[in-house]
Design a protein around this motif. Structure first.
Motif, PDB file in Angstrom:
ATOM      1  N   ARG A 143      -2.219  22.988   1.402  1.00  0.00           N
ATOM      2  CA  ARG A 143      -2.879  23.531   0.550  1.00  0.00           C
ATOM      3  C   ARG A 143      -1.975  23.297  -0.782  1.00  0.00           C
ATOM      4  O   ARG A 143      -0.807  23.926  -0.917  1.00  0.00           O
ATOM      5  CB  ARG A 143      -2.953  25.094   0.555  1.00  0.00           C
ATOM      6  N   CYS A 144      -2.462  22.234  -1.695  1.00  0.00           N
ATOM      7  CA  CYS A 144      -1.470  21.748  -2.662  1.00  0.00           C
ATOM      8  C   CYS A 144      -1.882  22.657  -4.054  1.00  0.00           C
ATOM      9  O   CYS A 144      -2.953  22.363  -4.328  1.00  0.00           O
ATOM     10  CB  CYS A 144      -1.246  20.318  -2.856  1.00  0.00           C
ATOM     11  N   HIS A 145      -1.059  23.403  -4.690  1.00  0.00           N
ATOM     12  CA  HIS A 145      -1.376  23.970  -5.986  1.00  0.00           C
ATOM     13  C   HIS A 145      -0.746  23.308  -6.986  1.00  0.00           C
ATOM     14  O   HIS A 145      -0.886  23.774  -8.399  1.00  0.00           O
ATOM     15  CB  HIS A 145      -0.797  25.436  -5.802  1.00  0.00           C
ATOM     16  N   ILE A 146      -0.087  22.197  -6.896  1.00  0.00           N
ATOM     17  CA  ILE A 146       0.510  21.380  -8.018  1.00  0.00           C
ATOM     18  C   ILE A 146      -0.276  20.392  -8.497  1.00  0.00           C
ATOM     19  O   ILE A 146      -1.077  19.771  -7.671  1.00  0.00           O
ATOM     20  CB  ILE A 146       1.908  21.045  -7.388  1.00  0.00           C
ATOM     21  N   ASP A 147      -0.021  20.023  -9.776  1.00  0.00           N
ATOM     22  CA  ASP A 147      -0.895  18.633 -10.287  1.00  0.00           C
ATOM     23  C   ASP A 147       0.056  17.547  -9.719  1.00  0.00           C
ATOM     24  O   ASP A 147       1.013  17.169 -10.421  1.00  0.00           O
ATOM     25  CB  ASP A 147      -0.652  19.052 -11.901  1.00  0.00           C
ATOM     26  N   LEU A 148      -0.834  16.818  -8.970  1.00  0.00           N
ATOM     27  CA  LEU A 148      -0.020  15.814  -8.342  1.00  0.00           C
ATOM     28  C   LEU A 148      -0.611  14.210  -9.110  1.00  0.00           C
ATOM     29  O   LEU A 148      -0.406  13.147  -8.738  1.00  0.00           O
ATOM     30  CB  LEU A 148      -0.471  15.561  -6.894  1.00  0.00           C
ATOM     31  N   PRO A 151       2.812  11.952  -9.824  1.00  0.00           N
ATOM     32  CA  PRO A 151       3.936  12.165  -9.440  1.00  0.00           C
ATOM     33  C   PRO A 151       4.985  11.177  -9.529  1.00  0.00           C
ATOM     34  O   PRO A 151       4.963  10.075  -9.599  1.00  0.00           O
ATOM     35  CB  PRO A 151       3.639  12.469  -7.790  1.00  0.00           C
ATOM     36  N   PHE A 152       6.584  11.646  -9.471  1.00  0.00           N
ATOM     37  CA  PHE A 152       7.481  10.524  -9.503  1.00  0.00           C
ATOM     38  C   PHE A 152       7.422  10.066  -7.893  1.00  0.00           C
ATOM     39  O   PHE A 152       7.807  10.624  -7.104  1.00  0.00           O
ATOM     40  CB  PHE A 152       8.705  11.502  -9.675  1.00  0.00           C
ATOM     41  N   ARG A 153       7.436   8.688  -7.997  1.00  0.00           N
ATOM     42  CA  ARG A 153       6.785   7.973  -6.754  1.00  0.00           C
ATOM     43  C   ARG A 153       8.049   8.064  -5.591  1.00  0.00           C
ATOM     44  O   ARG A 153       7.207   8.643  -4.462  1.00  0.00           O
ATOM     45  CB  ARG A 153       6.402   6.526  -7.046  1.00  0.00           C
ATOM     46  N   PRO A 154       9.133   8.139  -5.782  1.00  0.00           N
ATOM     47  CA  PRO A 154      10.174   7.922  -4.789  1.00  0.00           C
ATOM     48  C   PRO A 154       9.859   9.528  -4.049  1.00  0.00           C
ATOM     49  O   PRO A 154       9.830   9.738  -2.648  1.00  0.00           O
ATOM     50  CB  PRO A 154      11.410   7.968  -5.388  1.00  0.00           C
ATOM     51  N   VAL A 155       9.809  10.541  -4.608  1.00  0.00           N
ATOM     52  CA  VAL A 155       9.994  11.992  -4.235  1.00  0.00           C
ATOM     53  C   VAL A 155       8.484  12.325  -3.371  1.00  0.00           C
ATOM     54  O   VAL A 155       8.328  12.571  -2.495  1.00  0.00           O
ATOM     55  CB  VAL A 155       9.867  13.104  -5.201  1.00  0.00           C
ATOM     56  N   TRP A 156       7.351  11.616  -4.121  1.00  0.00           N
ATOM     57  CA  TRP A 156       6.095  11.938  -3.476  1.00  0.00           C
ATOM     58  C   TRP A 156       5.899  10.908  -2.060  1.00  0.00           C
ATOM     59  O   TRP A 156       5.279  11.336  -1.190  1.00  0.00           O
ATOM     60  CB  TRP A 156       4.975  11.316  -4.311  1.00  0.00           C
ATOM     61  N   ALA A 177      -5.263  15.268  -7.362  1.00  0.00           N
ATOM     62  CA  ALA A 177      -5.165  14.706  -5.950  1.00  0.00           C
ATOM     63  C   ALA A 177      -4.416  13.448  -6.009  1.00  0.00           C
ATOM     64  O   ALA A 177      -4.307  12.382  -6.859  1.00  0.00           O
ATOM     65  CB  ALA A 177      -6.423  14.755  -5.392  1.00  0.00           C
ATOM     66  N   GLN A 178      -3.719  13.128  -5.009  1.00  0.00           N
ATOM     67  CA  GLN A 178      -3.510  11.603  -4.551  1.00  0.00           C
ATOM     68  C   GLN A 178      -4.114  11.200  -3.381  1.00  0.00           C
ATOM     69  O   GLN A 178      -4.632  12.141  -2.287  1.00  0.00           O
ATOM     70  CB  GLN A 178      -1.745  11.789  -4.226  1.00  0.00           C
ATOM     71  N   HIS A 182      -6.389  11.707   5.324  1.00  0.00           N
ATOM     72  CA  HIS A 182      -7.555  12.572   5.773  1.00  0.00           C
ATOM     73  C   HIS A 182      -8.411  13.271   4.955  1.00  0.00           C
ATOM     74  O   HIS A 182      -8.141  12.818   3.720  1.00  0.00           O
ATOM     75  CB  HIS A 182      -6.408  13.874   6.692  1.00  0.00           C
ATOM     76  N   THR A 183      -9.153  14.262   5.396  1.00  0.00           N
ATOM     77  CA  THR A 183     -10.092  15.077   4.677  1.00  0.00           C
ATOM     78  C   THR A 183      -9.697  15.668   3.517  1.00  0.00           C
ATOM     79  O   THR A 183      -8.445  16.198   3.712  1.00  0.00           O
ATOM     80  CB  THR A 183     -11.078  15.919   5.537  1.00  0.00           C
ATOM     81  N   MET A 184     -10.171  15.295   2.239  1.00  0.00           N
ATOM     82  CA  MET A 184      -9.573  16.322   1.080  1.00  0.00           C
ATOM     83  C   MET A 184     -10.525  17.077   0.492  1.00  0.00           C
ATOM     84  O   MET A 184     -11.510  16.891   0.385  1.00  0.00           O
ATOM     85  CB  MET A 184      -9.253  15.226  -0.127  1.00  0.00           C
TER      86      MET A 184
END
Ligand code: UDP
Length: 415
Positions: A143-148, A151-156, A177-178, A182-184
């Motif tokens: 459950r991602c609550h963050i605005d993705l 994203p800074f690519r290396p960290v993602w 989303a990114q 799998h199902t989103m």
């Protein structure tokens, strides 16, 4: 103890009946939510209300909080900033602390997690737990609550390797989303109208904040409630206030924050805020304990206008809370604020201190507009952002994951 039936006068009996019906096939399901803080921040707020309601509906729900040291939270704060777009290089040694901390937490939680039918992992902090539960039997959901969105690519890339093993991900908005393998699902967050933070208060309780914080009851208050975080732009709020003050010298500003225990950067930002306030007696920089729910509720009700000038925002629960109290919100044109602030109807979207000041001025000059927008604001939240809608979508998600292989799922949906 709040019961699901207590929501009927607010949302209607039909909505409650539908929730009971939806939960019927899920009775006894073992569900575990895992996050990294029991208090402070949006995730804890949501879990505090969602967990008891799911229990009441017959699900077997637990809420576990992972523990970590200073360096663990330094690392996850870096993730948080990086996922929201900042170029943060998280040092290899911190990544090791991150993984090790999760390994240690898995030692304590393994039997609960492996036995669960559904596990919700909230945000990046507990992501690697899955790796340490090789005999899991249930479905795992990130459950991602963050605005993705950027994203800074290396960290993602690094975090994505943990996400990839999950069965599903949930994002608050499509824009956040990114791609994941799998199902989103998309589920916007919500607030609880019966919690201390949002329940109705007596005039006496609202009035108490004036004397407590040395505020003038006769003069309008501009309020921002937020952790002291640069993405919330508290310094920009002070600049907007100063510009507005040029034509409305009677204006008062309240910045209320502090609280989340997983935010080591807070102190530095608070220092910047105090420097910018520069001793102005009409700027009230408050540091509240993490359980100051009634105080925040009262401040939101005492405010004339609420501002949330974030440069980046997840969903922005503080916006929902203010709208529910019938306050127009001047909000940064970003993230979930866009979903809640309907420009010119429930508030105004702004991008700069100048823009914010212009809207403050507009609303100070037109009190009838404030009242009109306030009514729309409350109705908008009633329709879209209350806990009952959130609960319904979470139950639907579990139904679809638990019975997804069946050809037909019988649900009588009325709404
Ligand atoms: N909050 C709080 N105390 C504070 C600051 C914020 O209780 O000092 C609450 C606020 O009322 C809201 C939540 O924490 O319910 C913040 O959620 P939001 O989505 O606005 O921002 P986040 O902190 O998750 O980025």
């Amino acid at each position: 103890m709040i019961s699901i039936q207590d929501y009927a006068p607010i949302v209607g009996q039909e909505v409650i009946d539908q929730l009971r019906q939806l939960a019927e096939p899920l009775k006894g399901l073992k569900v575990v939510h895992v996050n990294s803080t029991k208090e402070g921040g949006g995730v804890a707020e949501i879990l505090r209300m969602l967990v008891p309601l799911m229990k009441e509906l017959g699900l077997d729900v637990r809420w576990e909080v992972i523990r970590g040291g200073e360096r663990f939270f330094e690392c996850t704060k870096g993730f948080h900033n990086a996922l929201q777009g900042k170029s943060v290089v998280v040092h290899e040694s911190l990544l090791q602390v991150y993984e090790k901390t999760n390994e240690q937490n898995a030692e304590d939680l393994r039997s609960v997690l492996e036995e669960a039918d559904v596990v919700f992992i909230h945000d990046p902090q507990p992501l690697p737990l899955l790796k340490w539960c090789p005999n899991r039997k249930g479905k795992w959901i990130w459950r991602c609550h963050i605005d993705l969105s950027h994203p800074f690519r290396p960290v993602w890339r690094y975090l994505r390797q943990f996400v990839a093993d999950f069965d599903a991900s949930v994002f608050s908005l499509a824009d956040f989303a990114q791609p994941v393998p799998h199902t989103m699902f998309l589920i916007p967050p919500s607030i609880d109208p019966l919690s201390e933070k949002n329940m109705e208060l007596s005039a006496q309780e609202v009035n108490a904040v004036y004397s407590r914080f040395n505020l003038d009851k006769e003069r309008p208050i501009l309020l921002q409630v937020s952790r002291y975080d640069r993405f919330k732009d508290p310094v920009g709020v002070i600049r907007a206030y100063r510009l507005a003050k040029n034509f409305a010298p009677y204006l008062q500003l309240v910045l209320a924050g502090g609280g989340a225990t997983d935010d080591p950067e807070g102190e530095a930002v608070l220092a910047e805020v105090n420097a910018e306030a520069n001793g102005d007696p009409d700027i009230h920089v408050l540091r509240l304990p993490s359980d100051a729910h009634t105080t925040i509720n009262a401040l939101q009700r005492a405010a004339y206008i609420v501002i949330q000038k974030s440069i980046k925002e997840g969903f922005g629960l503080t916006v929902t809370e203010a709208l529910w109290k019938g306050k127009p919100v001047i909000g940064g044109d970003t993230g979930g604020i866009r979903l809640q602030v309907v420009n010119h109807h429930t508030g105004f979207l702004v991008s700069t201190p100048e823009g914010a000041a212009l809207r403050v001025r507009h609303l100070l000059q037109q009190p009838h507009k404030v009242a009109e927008m306030g009514v729309k604001a409350r109705e908008f939240v009633r329709e879209n952002f209350l806990i009952t809608r959130d609960l319904r979508e979470n139950l639907s998600l579990m139904v679809s994951l638990s019975f997804g292989d069946e050809e037909r799922i019988e649900l009588e949906m009325r709404q």
